[in-house]
Scaffold this active site. Sequence first.
Site, PDB file in Angstrom:
ATOM      1  N   CYS A  53      71.006  63.268  71.385  1.00  0.00           N
ATOM      2  CA  CYS A  53      70.965  64.512  72.167  1.00  0.00           C
ATOM      3  C   CYS A  53      70.664  65.747  71.315  1.00  0.00           C
ATOM      4  O   CYS A  53      70.110  66.721  71.819  1.00  0.00           O
ATOM      5  CB  CYS A  53      72.260  64.699  72.934  1.00  0.00           C
ATOM      6  SG  CYS A  53      73.739  64.499  71.960  1.00  0.00           S
TER       7      CYS A  53
ATOM      8  N   HIS B 290      74.223  71.582  73.920  1.00  0.00           N
ATOM      9  CA  HIS B 290      73.965  71.792  72.499  1.00  0.00           C
ATOM     10  C   HIS B 290      72.993  72.975  72.333  1.00  0.00           C
ATOM     11  O   HIS B 290      72.086  73.166  73.162  1.00  0.00           O
ATOM     12  CB  HIS B 290      73.306  70.561  71.881  1.00  0.00           C
ATOM     13  CG  HIS B 290      74.232  69.393  71.684  1.00  0.00           C
ATOM     14  ND1 HIS B 290      75.581  69.441  71.906  1.00  0.00           N
ATOM     15  CD2 HIS B 290      73.965  68.128  71.238  1.00  0.00           C
ATOM     16  CE1 HIS B 290      76.116  68.252  71.619  1.00  0.00           C
ATOM     17  NE2 HIS B 290      75.161  67.442  71.225  1.00  0.00           N
TER      18      HIS B 290
HETATM   19  C1  2RA Z   1      77.027  64.352  69.292  1.00  0.00           C
HETATM   20  N1  2RA Z   1      74.671  63.955  69.259  1.00  0.00           N
HETATM   21  O1  2RA Z   1      76.830  65.490  69.716  1.00  0.00           O
HETATM   22  C2  2RA Z   1      75.967  63.341  69.356  1.00  0.00           C
HETATM   23  C3  2RA Z   1      76.134  62.509  70.576  1.00  0.00           C
HETATM   24  N2  2RA Z   1      75.176  61.475  70.663  1.00  0.00           N
HETATM   25  O2  2RA Z   1      78.083  63.997  68.817  1.00  0.00           O
END
Ligand code: 2RA
Length: 351
Positions: free
Chosen positions: A130, A260
């Site tokens: 992600c 994110h």
């Molecule tokens: C995280 N990218 O944010 C990882 C999850 N797959 O921990």
Amino acid sequence: MAPTLALVGATGAVGTVMIDIMNGRQEWPWGEVRLIASQRSAGRHLTVRGVEHTVVALSPEAFDGVDIAMFDVPDEISAEWAPIAASRGAVVVDNSGAFRMDDDVPLVVPECNLDRIHDRPRGIIANPNCTTLSMMAALGALHRTFDLRELVVASYQAVSGAGVAGVERLYAELAAVVGKGVGVRAGDVREALEAARLPLEDSPFPAPLALNVVPAAGSYKGDGWYSEELKVRNESRKILGIPDLRVSATCVRVPVVTTHSLAVHATFASEVTVEQAREVFEAQPSVVLMDDPADNVFPTPADVVGGDPTYVGRIRQALDFPNTLDFFVCGDNLRKGAALNTYEIAEALAR
Ligand code: 2RA
């Protein structure tokens, strides 16, 4: 005949978002839908597009007659079961980290390299992590036009990247510090968590998240690097088809529930103006520009969580690097960062 779609991990965090995405889709190319989960969740009833389905247990026979199987399960489950599903004739779209860097498995972001879905000798297509995915629609569009040469990234990662346990931990930590006047003396947040019986050993994170940021995301891999940082480098190279792309990432966990963010410093073969970059972003349907800092317009996780696009703002031509653009992106790590990208690949296969 309309293809049969299976969802493995239907009752998990990403599986739940996947069902939400399936419910909201306008086109519906599927015939049968099969929901698959662990033995523990088998027998549960879940509704997809108004039809109740009984979750079936993961077994080789569960894949009989399945054309496309989307896997939203931990790495070790995918590593074992994706090849079994493929051997039963399903094309697997896997959201785990088990196959992403396998040379015989394409790593696909539809906006960047959809054509790769046809080159799948193992019958498996991988969905990126992600963190990489949250910037890829924007970065891929720029690369197609301006030829990316270097990428320096800092991430600000939400706790849901670490699953339900990450979200529960953040809420518990926030409850333990609110109104306590902490965050003013070194160690006082840790003390407040201890006092609230929230020992760090029970946390999915290596330091307190409440009132804090933690420069350690994923697992420590040695030589100073964490797994999330290496994934950004390796996956960006593979998706963009630039095996020697110069990449450096610093991945940081922040007290955000979902979405994110990344500060991107991208260097191209020649000078790129902000206006040129805006034109490229405006032409990319899955990118939304939120870029008017004079009027406090920029993307933040709290303002875009739950959305499907990649939100881009703070676009600047780096003052001392004429070929470099700096910008800030936000993307929902559970939607485009996980379930949505997987579903888009499955949908393209069905087409
Ligand atoms: C995280 N990218 O944010 C990882 C999850 N797959 O921990």
